[in-house]
Motif scaffolding. Structure first.
Motif, PDB file in Angstrom:
ATOM      1  N   PRO A   1       0.814  -0.899   0.139  1.00  0.00           N
ATOM      2  CA  PRO A   1      -0.121   0.012   0.281  1.00  0.00           C
ATOM      3  C   PRO A   1       1.066   1.419  -0.034  1.00  0.00           C
ATOM      4  O   PRO A   1       2.104   0.916   0.733  1.00  0.00           O
ATOM      5  N   CYS A   2       0.614   2.405  -0.734  1.00  0.00           N
ATOM      6  CA  CYS A   2       1.248   3.753  -0.882  1.00  0.00           C
ATOM      7  C   CYS A   2      -0.202   4.284  -0.006  1.00  0.00           C
ATOM      8  O   CYS A   2      -0.564   4.902  -1.204  1.00  0.00           O
ATOM      9  N   LEU A   3       1.051   5.523   0.571  1.00  0.00           N
ATOM     10  CA  LEU A   3      -0.259   5.824   0.886  1.00  0.00           C
ATOM     11  C   LEU A   3      -0.072   7.811   0.460  1.00  0.00           C
ATOM     12  O   LEU A   3       1.596   8.303   0.384  1.00  0.00           O
ATOM     13  N   ASP A   4      -1.558   8.819   0.118  1.00  0.00           N
ATOM     14  CA  ASP A   4      -0.927  10.012  -0.517  1.00  0.00           C
ATOM     15  C   ASP A   4      -0.984  10.901   0.594  1.00  0.00           C
ATOM     16  O   ASP A   4      -2.545  10.769   1.211  1.00  0.00           O
ATOM     17  N   GLU A   5       0.166  11.288   1.341  1.00  0.00           N
ATOM     18  CA  GLU A   5      -0.241  12.058   2.245  1.00  0.00           C
ATOM     19  C   GLU A   5      -0.929  12.882   2.381  1.00  0.00           C
ATOM     20  O   GLU A   5      -1.498  14.149   3.345  1.00  0.00           O
ATOM     21  N   ASN A   6      -1.101  14.079   1.179  1.00  0.00           N
ATOM     22  CA  ASN A   6      -1.447  14.935   0.995  1.00  0.00           C
ATOM     23  C   ASN A   6      -3.466  14.579   0.835  1.00  0.00           C
ATOM     24  O   ASN A   6      -4.162  15.373   1.380  1.00  0.00           O
ATOM     25  N   LYS A   7      -3.740  13.323   1.151  1.00  0.00           N
ATOM     26  CA  LYS A   7      -5.494  13.304   0.533  1.00  0.00           C
ATOM     27  C   LYS A   7      -5.495  12.829   1.896  1.00  0.00           C
ATOM     28  O   LYS A   7      -7.432  12.198   2.349  1.00  0.00           O
ATOM     29  N   CYS A   8      -4.673  12.619   2.902  1.00  0.00           N
ATOM     30  CA  CYS A   8      -4.792  11.640   4.156  1.00  0.00           C
ATOM     31  C   CYS A   8      -5.356  12.394   4.827  1.00  0.00           C
ATOM     32  O   CYS A   8      -4.831  13.356   4.891  1.00  0.00           O
ATOM     33  N   THR A   9      -6.749  12.476   5.442  1.00  0.00           N
ATOM     34  CA  THR A   9      -6.716  13.157   6.533  1.00  0.00           C
ATOM     35  C   THR A   9      -7.053  12.916   8.064  1.00  0.00           C
ATOM     36  O   THR A   9      -7.029  13.365   9.070  1.00  0.00           O
ATOM     37  N   GLY A  10      -6.450  10.978   7.786  1.00  0.00           N
ATOM     38  CA  GLY A  10      -5.921  11.254   9.182  1.00  0.00           C
ATOM     39  C   GLY A  10      -7.421  10.173  10.105  1.00  0.00           C
ATOM     40  O   GLY A  10      -7.696   9.758  11.686  1.00  0.00           O
ATOM     41  N   CYS A  11      -8.523   9.723   9.522  1.00  0.00           N
ATOM     42  CA  CYS A  11      -9.681  10.022   9.590  1.00  0.00           C
ATOM     43  C   CYS A  11      -9.837   8.115  10.452  1.00  0.00           C
ATOM     44  O   CYS A  11     -10.251   7.432  11.195  1.00  0.00           O
ATOM     45  N   GLY A  12      -8.424   7.447  10.113  1.00  0.00           N
ATOM     46  CA  GLY A  12      -8.432   6.672  10.480  1.00  0.00           C
ATOM     47  C   GLY A  12      -9.111   4.864  10.392  1.00  0.00           C
ATOM     48  O   GLY A  12      -9.090   3.421  10.789  1.00  0.00           O
ATOM     49  N   MET A  13     -10.120   5.492   9.221  1.00  0.00           N
ATOM     50  CA  MET A  13     -11.171   3.635   8.654  1.00  0.00           C
ATOM     51  C   MET A  13     -10.121   2.495   8.676  1.00  0.00           C
ATOM     52  O   MET A  13     -10.427   1.746   8.251  1.00  0.00           O
ATOM     53  N   CYS A  14      -8.602   3.062   7.568  1.00  0.00           N
ATOM     54  CA  CYS A  14      -8.211   2.046   7.599  1.00  0.00           C
ATOM     55  C   CYS A  14      -7.227   1.099   8.450  1.00  0.00           C
ATOM     56  O   CYS A  14      -7.134  -0.082   8.511  1.00  0.00           O
ATOM     57  N   VAL A  15      -7.322   1.565   9.287  1.00  0.00           N
ATOM     58  CA  VAL A  15      -6.384   0.834  11.230  1.00  0.00           C
ATOM     59  C   VAL A  15      -7.732  -0.408  10.985  1.00  0.00           C
ATOM     60  O   VAL A  15      -6.875  -1.333  11.212  1.00  0.00           O
ATOM     61  N   ALA A  16      -8.476  -0.657  11.354  1.00  0.00           N
ATOM     62  CA  ALA A  16      -9.481  -1.570  12.101  1.00  0.00           C
ATOM     63  C   ALA A  16      -9.706  -2.671  11.287  1.00  0.00           C
ATOM     64  O   ALA A  16      -9.906  -3.924  10.800  1.00  0.00           O
ATOM     65  N   ARG A  17      -9.373  -1.795   9.622  1.00  0.00           N
ATOM     66  CA  ARG A  17      -9.667  -3.206   8.359  1.00  0.00           C
ATOM     67  C   ARG A  17      -8.581  -3.710   7.780  1.00  0.00           C
ATOM     68  O   ARG A  17      -8.992  -4.713   7.098  1.00  0.00           O
ATOM     69  N   CYS A  18      -6.690  -3.650   8.070  1.00  0.00           N
ATOM     70  CA  CYS A  18      -5.882  -4.371   7.678  1.00  0.00           C
ATOM     71  C   CYS A  18      -6.207  -5.721   8.603  1.00  0.00           C
ATOM     72  O   CYS A  18      -5.925  -5.356   9.660  1.00  0.00           O
ATOM     73  N   PRO A  19      -6.259  -6.556   8.405  1.00  0.00           N
ATOM     74  CA  PRO A  19      -5.763  -7.760   8.638  1.00  0.00           C
ATOM     75  C   PRO A  19      -4.569  -8.192   9.174  1.00  0.00           C
ATOM     76  O   PRO A  19      -4.711  -8.999   9.941  1.00  0.00           O
ATOM     77  N   GLY A  20      -3.881  -7.049   8.470  1.00  0.00           N
ATOM     78  CA  GLY A  20      -2.452  -7.296   9.147  1.00  0.00           C
ATOM     79  C   GLY A  20      -1.530  -6.552  10.686  1.00  0.00           C
ATOM     80  O   GLY A  20      -1.161  -6.445  10.504  1.00  0.00           O
ATOM     81  N   LEU A  21      -2.877  -4.874  10.629  1.00  0.00           N
ATOM     82  CA  LEU A  21      -2.914  -4.654  12.383  1.00  0.00           C
ATOM     83  C   LEU A  21      -1.727  -4.063  11.727  1.00  0.00           C
ATOM     84  O   LEU A  21      -1.248  -3.248  12.902  1.00  0.00           O
ATOM     85  N   ALA A  22      -1.253  -3.509  10.403  1.00  0.00           N
ATOM     86  CA  ALA A  22      -0.204  -2.877   9.513  1.00  0.00           C
ATOM     87  C   ALA A  22      -0.084  -0.862   9.695  1.00  0.00           C
ATOM     88  O   ALA A  22       0.262  -1.398   9.077  1.00  0.00           O
ATOM     89  N   ILE A  23      -1.726  -0.833  10.366  1.00  0.00           N
ATOM     90  CA  ILE A  23      -1.737   1.169  10.347  1.00  0.00           C
ATOM     91  C   ILE A  23      -2.189   1.734  11.061  1.00  0.00           C
ATOM     92  O   ILE A  23      -2.817   1.075  11.982  1.00  0.00           O
ATOM     93  N   PHE A  24      -0.883   2.341  11.324  1.00  0.00           N
ATOM     94  CA  PHE A  24      -1.448   3.108  12.786  1.00  0.00           C
ATOM     95  C   PHE A  24      -2.147   4.961  12.340  1.00  0.00           C
ATOM     96  O   PHE A  24      -2.056   5.621  11.497  1.00  0.00           O
ATOM     97  N   VAL A  25      -2.136   5.691  13.104  1.00  0.00           N
ATOM     98  CA  VAL A  25      -2.647   6.800  13.142  1.00  0.00           C
ATOM     99  C   VAL A  25      -2.107   7.882  13.610  1.00  0.00           C
ATOM    100  O   VAL A  25      -1.943   7.832  14.746  1.00  0.00           O
ATOM    101  N   VAL A  26      -1.026   8.359  13.835  1.00  0.00           N
ATOM    102  CA  VAL A  26      -0.195   9.475  13.907  1.00  0.00           C
ATOM    103  C   VAL A  26      -0.636  11.056  14.378  1.00  0.00           C
ATOM    104  O   VAL A  26      -0.955  11.166  13.558  1.00  0.00           O
ATOM    105  N   ASP A  27      -0.913  11.554  15.444  1.00  0.00           N
ATOM    106  CA  ASP A  27      -1.321  12.809  15.612  1.00  0.00           C
ATOM    107  C   ASP A  27       0.017  14.072  16.111  1.00  0.00           C
ATOM    108  O   ASP A  27      -0.202  13.257  17.591  1.00  0.00           O
ATOM    109  N   LYS A  28       1.108  14.387  15.631  1.00  0.00           N
ATOM    110  CA  LYS A  28       1.954  15.307  16.467  1.00  0.00           C
ATOM    111  C   LYS A  28       1.370  16.782  17.130  1.00  0.00           C
ATOM    112  O   LYS A  28       1.861  17.107  17.758  1.00  0.00           O
ATOM    113  N   THR A  29       0.427  16.519  16.724  1.00  0.00           N
ATOM    114  CA  THR A  29      -0.488  17.732  17.066  1.00  0.00           C
ATOM    115  C   THR A  29      -1.166  18.170  17.800  1.00  0.00           C
ATOM    116  O   THR A  29      -2.015  19.240  18.212  1.00  0.00           O
ATOM    117  N   TYR A  30      -1.401  16.863  18.786  1.00  0.00           N
ATOM    118  CA  TYR A  30      -2.814  16.472  20.261  1.00  0.00           C
ATOM    119  C   TYR A  30      -2.378  17.984  21.021  1.00  0.00           C
ATOM    120  O   TYR A  30      -3.427  18.207  21.330  1.00  0.00           O
TER     121      TYR A  30
END
Length: 167
Positions: free
Chosen positions: A64-93
């Motif tokens: 999978p390739c992420l287009d960082e400009n399109k990513c909103t950080g919504c996290g919908m992909c996190v639970a859908r990854c059967p390999g548990l290999a996607i995370f959402v990071v927020d350095k602006t919290y």
């Protein structure tokens, strides 16, 4: 090479092997970090993204390739990854803390406000964290996504929490 010898990626390996979000993108808010490094037939993350930020294409074994400009950080992909290999990071919290959202498939499920022990990719404890959100809608198919606030200097390392004890 820890991935080959120990079974987990170092941050340096991750940045070398995948399209890791830029620091500029991290400063704009939450963004997905995809840590998938095995070319296997899998693409649920691509279909989970309503913004077209994740692309696999053909063949289905592409990473999978992420287009960082399109990513909103919504996290919908996190639970859908059967390999548990996607995370959402927020350095602006906050000025001193960031958040990491990750799938958590253990019982008991952590609760908002709970203090937890944050762990890195190898499972080693790296500090304390506070659960700020737990999402578990039916669409996540029983894979809660837990968001933990940790010290800013730990957000790129933290990938889960120490398994909680049953009461």
């Amino acid at each position: 090479m820890p991935l080959e010898t120990e079974g987990f990626l170092t941050l340096e390996e991750l940045k070398a092997q995948t399209k890791y979000p830029s620091e500029e993108r991290f400063q704009k808010g939450p963004v997905a970090v995809i840590e998938c490094t095995r070319q296997i037939p899998c693409n649920p993350c691509e279909g989970a993204c309503n913004f077209g930020a994740i692309h696999i294409g053909e063949p289905i074994t592409n990473l999978p390739c992420l287009d960082e400009n399109k990513c909103t950080g919504c996290g919908m992909c996190v639970a859908r990854c059967p390999g548990l290999a996607i995370f959402v990071v927020d350095k602006t919290y906050s000025a001193t803390q960031g958040t990491v959202s990750f799938p958590y498939e253990y019982y008991p499920t952590p609760q908002k406000g709970q203090e937890v022990e944050a762990v890195d990719r190898s499972g080693k404890a790296v500090g304390k964290g506070t659960v700020v959100r737990v999402l578990n809608p039916q669409s996540f198919d029983r894979t809660p996504v837990v968001t933990v606030a940790v010290d800013l200097d730990k957000v790129e390392e933290v990938r889960s929490i120490k398994r909680l004890q049953r009461s």
